[in-house]
Write a protein that holds these residues in place. Structure first.
Motif, mmCIF file in Angstrom:
data_model
loop_
_atom_site.group_PDB
_atom_site.id
_atom_site.type_symbol
_atom_site.label_atom_id
_atom_site.label_comp_id
_atom_site.label_asym_id
_atom_site.label_seq_id
_atom_site.Cartn_x
_atom_site.Cartn_y
_atom_site.Cartn_z
ATOM 1 N N ARG A 185 0.843 -1.191 0.000
ATOM 2 C CA ARG A 185 0.000 0.000 0.000
ATOM 3 C C ARG A 185 0.890 1.257 0.000
ATOM 4 O O ARG A 185 0.686 2.194 -0.784
ATOM 5 C CB ARG A 185 -0.905 -0.014 1.233
ATOM 6 C CG ARG A 185 -2.052 0.998 1.190
ATOM 7 C CD ARG A 185 -2.851 0.972 2.480
ATOM 8 N NE ARG A 185 -2.063 1.356 3.645
ATOM 9 C CZ ARG A 185 -1.773 2.622 3.978
ATOM 10 N NH1 ARG A 185 -2.204 3.609 3.247
ATOM 11 N NH2 ARG A 185 -1.043 2.876 5.049
ATOM 12 N N ILE A 186 1.906 1.265 0.870
ATOM 13 C CA ILE A 186 2.808 2.418 0.966
ATOM 14 C C ILE A 186 3.528 2.640 -0.354
ATOM 15 O O ILE A 186 3.619 3.758 -0.857
ATOM 16 C CB ILE A 186 3.826 2.232 2.130
ATOM 17 C CG1 ILE A 186 3.073 2.277 3.462
ATOM 18 C CG2 ILE A 186 4.914 3.276 2.098
ATOM 19 C CD1 ILE A 186 3.895 1.849 4.661
ATOM 20 N N GLN A 188 2.547 1.725 -3.322
ATOM 21 C CA GLN A 188 1.628 2.221 -4.344
ATOM 22 C C GLN A 188 1.290 3.683 -4.119
ATOM 23 O O GLN A 188 1.273 4.480 -5.051
ATOM 24 C CB GLN A 188 0.351 1.383 -4.363
ATOM 25 C CG GLN A 188 0.493 0.219 -5.315
ATOM 26 C CD GLN A 188 -0.530 -0.864 -5.065
ATOM 27 O OE1 GLN A 188 -1.362 -0.740 -4.170
ATOM 28 N NE2 GLN A 188 -0.454 -1.930 -5.838
ATOM 29 N N GLU A 189 1.072 4.039 -2.853
ATOM 30 C CA GLU A 189 0.754 5.434 -2.548
ATOM 31 C C GLU A 189 1.904 6.349 -2.911
ATOM 32 O O GLU A 189 1.703 7.446 -3.431
ATOM 33 C CB GLU A 189 0.400 5.585 -1.071
ATOM 34 C CG GLU A 189 -1.058 5.253 -0.831
ATOM 35 C CD GLU A 189 -1.483 5.499 0.600
ATOM 36 O OE1 GLU A 189 -0.654 6.008 1.387
ATOM 37 O OE2 GLU A 189 -2.637 5.186 0.909
ATOM 38 N N SER A 190 3.108 5.878 -2.605
ATOM 39 C CA SER A 190 4.256 6.740 -2.904
ATOM 40 C C SER A 190 4.401 6.918 -4.414
ATOM 41 O O SER A 190 4.796 7.978 -4.884
ATOM 42 C CB SER A 190 5.539 6.192 -2.280
ATOM 43 O OG SER A 190 5.968 5.068 -2.981
ATOM 44 N N LYS A 191 4.017 5.880 -5.154
ATOM 45 C CA LYS A 191 4.049 6.013 -6.619
ATOM 46 C C LYS A 191 3.062 7.082 -7.070
ATOM 47 O O LYS A 191 3.365 7.930 -7.908
ATOM 48 C CB LYS A 191 3.671 4.669 -7.277
ATOM 49 C CG LYS A 191 4.875 3.857 -7.686
ATOM 50 C CD LYS A 191 4.418 2.622 -8.425
ATOM 51 C CE LYS A 191 5.344 1.457 -8.109
ATOM 52 N NZ LYS A 191 4.702 0.168 -8.280
ATOM 53 N N ILE A 192 1.873 7.022 -6.460
ATOM 54 C CA ILE A 192 0.844 8.006 -6.801
ATOM 55 C C ILE A 192 1.344 9.408 -6.455
ATOM 56 O O ILE A 192 1.239 10.345 -7.250
ATOM 57 C CB ILE A 192 -0.486 7.694 -6.059
ATOM 58 C CG1 ILE A 192 -1.043 6.354 -6.559
ATOM 59 C CG2 ILE A 192 -1.505 8.797 -6.249
ATOM 60 C CD1 ILE A 192 -2.145 5.765 -5.709
ATOM 61 N N LEU A 193 1.955 9.514 -5.261
ATOM 62 C CA LEU A 193 2.491 10.816 -4.831
ATOM 63 C C LEU A 193 3.568 11.304 -5.785
ATOM 64 O O LEU A 193 3.601 12.471 -6.176
ATOM 65 C CB LEU A 193 3.058 10.713 -3.405
ATOM 66 C CG LEU A 193 2.012 10.650 -2.282
ATOM 67 C CD1 LEU A 193 2.702 10.484 -0.935
ATOM 68 C CD2 LEU A 193 1.145 11.912 -2.260
#
Lengths: 198, 81
Positions: A185-186, A188-193
């Motif tokens: 999750r982290i 993927q979120e960091s990718k989005i960020l």
């Protein structure tokens, strides 16, 4: 012949139990130090039924008292042959085990079945364990009886430890999977960020 | 995961066990397994283990156990309904 039988429930889904079952005797289990090694000797999915059949060889440290060793012979290690059948469509794991060591003198045959518990099929798993113990050592019935009695008692103790140890494995496994999901999750979120920043 | 009875096989066994567990939980249980992608690792592990089993005379004991297990196979490999 002596029979040992027990059934119980695990507060984990059948999927979790059947997965963790493969690492039951790993380092997360501190209750079964008598199991030294677990080797897979064959594994195949049957194309007709979809059942996964696995053969394993389980190596245990022998810790029988002197009087038992004097009758059976004092092997340091004992080997168990186990065949398991996982039917994913019917959510059923069946494991059959028998002793290889001392097989001429003693027969220990165990069957374990894991299935979703009818009370909560998605959250709990029912466990049934049954073992038949027969001594063949020639001579007096009294000796056979004592050997069978000793074996069934030892089996019972180990079954209890096995269950406690498996609970530890299930707990650790759930934690490990949760951590893995959190990591993903982290990431993927960091990718989005990162993409948002670009 | 557990150790191998032959310590020289531990490394390849661990690689195989990890591969299998991933395949089992992510593909087999979800019904999306099309092939056994861990087969090459299993072959390596098997090669190492079979030497040890032979050297210790376990292979012949295994053969007997397999013969004794035929009934279980017949009972548990049977197609359902």
């Amino acid at each position: 012949m002596k029979i040992f039988q027990q059934s119980s429930e695990f507060d984990y889904s059948w999927e979790e139990v059947s997965t963790s079952n493969w690492r039951k005797y790993g380092p997360w289990n501190e209750k079964t130090p008598h199991v030294i090694a677990v080797d897979t000797i064959s594994r195949k999915v049957d194309p007709a039924t979809g059942i996964l059949r696995t053969e394993r060889l389980i190596t245990c440290k022998q810790s029988a008292p002197k009087w038992v060793n004097s009758i059976l012979g004092g092997e340091e290690q004992s080997l168990v042959y186990e065949t398991s059948y996982v039917d994913p469509a019917n959510k059923k794991v069946t494991m059959c085990a028998m002793n290889i060591t001392y097989a001429d003198l003693l027969s220990v045959r165990e069957t374990c079945v894991y299935q979703p518990a009818s009370s909560a099929p998605n959250a709990k798993t029912n466990f049934i364990q049954r073992a038949e113990i027969t001594a063949f050592c020639g001579g007096w019935q009294k000796i056979k009886n004592s050997i069978e009695q000793f074996t069934v008692e030892r089996f019972q103790q180990n079954a209890q430890k096995g269950k406690e140890g498996f609970e530890m494995v299930l707990e650790m496994s759930r934690k490990a999977f949760a951590e893995q999901r959190e990591m993903l999750r982290i990431q993927q979120e960091s990718k989005i960020l990162q993409q948002a920043a670009i | 995961m557990s150790a191998s009875l032959a310590s020289e096989c531990n490394e390849v066994k661990e690689r195989y066990d990890n591969c299998f567990l991933k395949w089992y939980s992510e593909k087999f249980l979800r019904g999306t397994a099309t092939s056994d992608e861990c087969e090459p690792l299993f072959k390596q592990y098997e090669q190492c283990l079979s030497k040890a089993l032979k050297a210790r005379g376990i292979d012949s004991m295994l053969k007997e156990a397999r013969d004794d297990n035929r009934e279980n196979d017949a009972e548990h490999m049977r197609p359902k309904r």
